[in-house]
Design a protein around this motif. Structure first.
Motif: not given
Ligand code: 9D3
Length: 241
Positions: A130, A132, A140
């Motif tokens: 993922l 953002i 991260g």
């Protein structure tokens, strides 16, 4: 829910996670946040976690051994929960992903740093990746906190009763209408008359229309995905009487 975070900077999580609604959920035993420094799992005596990239190039790459060892030591040799690598190359994190993660009893977040993470972590340890958003961060950790915040507030018992997560699925597709509170006149700026009218049907219609206008103006991409009624379409086409 148990959330495991694998990071070189566990201290970054303490302040934000303790102060927020997440902190209340942790204190109330709804969530356990487990912070693991994967440097502790590096096999060499200097606890090396990164190295220069094969083939050359700038920056350092996070080595695979410490991350694999940390995850396997904590979650077992064949983890069955989602193991999410936070990376700029990941799929964009959206409300639907938060809602999906909120259904699991356990999940893990892997935070990379430096110039990136050895590809074998992505291929053979992470179950998904993922991001953002399209901006460059230093690691991260902040993305992991964003994911945790978005997921934890969805857990039953975390939000106050006046805040509704049922509306979030709407909020995710249409932007919110303008909000006002007292006083009705502030520095000459009036609260829209309809909101003071007590006419709940008129207020609901006004809010819906404002949300539609605002979404078309600021996030046409969201409007394209939204489920619009015939009345919504008529309004946007300017055919509303
Ligand atoms: C040289 C290419 N860089 C990619 C744009 C390498 C790189 C930059 C920054 C690799 C890692 C990072 C650190 N960022 C994250 O780990 C990260 C991140 C982000 O920077 N933006 C949005 N979401 C995320 S999720 C993890």
């Amino acid at each position: 829910m148990d959330i495991h975070v694998f990071t070189l900077f566990p201290e970054m999580f303490r302040g934000p996670m303790d102060e927020s609604m997440v902190g209340r959920a942790v204190a109330g035993r709804l969530v356990s946040l487990h912070l693991h420094n994967f440097r502790d799992y590096a096999p060499d005596k200097h606890h090396t976690v990164d190295d220069t990239p094969y083939g050359g190039g700038p920056g350092m790459v996070v080595k695979p051994e410490p991350l694999f060892s940390a995850v396997e030591a904590v979650l077992g040799p064949v983890p069955s929960c989602p193991i999410i690598l936070l990376t700029p190359q990941g799929r964009p994190f959206r409300q639907a992903a938060a809602q999906r993660l909120a259904q699991f009893p356990t999940f893990a977040l892997l935070c990379g740093h430096y110039g990136g993470v050895d590809e074998r972590v992505r291929e053979h340890l992470a179950t998904e990746e993922l991001s953002i958003g399209d901006y460059v961060l230093t690691g991260g950790e902040l993305p992991a906190m964003v994911v945790i915040d978005a997921v934890v507030r969805l857990l039953p018992g975390v939000l106050g009763s006046q805040e509704s997560t049922a509306e979030d699925s709407h909020a995710a597709v249409l932007l919110q209408a303008p909000l006002y509170t007292r006083p009705p006149l502030f520095r000459g700026w009036q609260v829209p008359e309809v909101l003071l009218s007590g006419d709940h049907q008129a207020i609901a219609r006004w809010r819906r229309q404002q949300a539609l206008l605002r979404t078309r103006e600021r996030r046409p991409d969201l409007l394209a995905e939204a489920e619009l009624s015939e009345e919504d379409r008529r309004f946007l086409q300017g055919l509303e009487p």
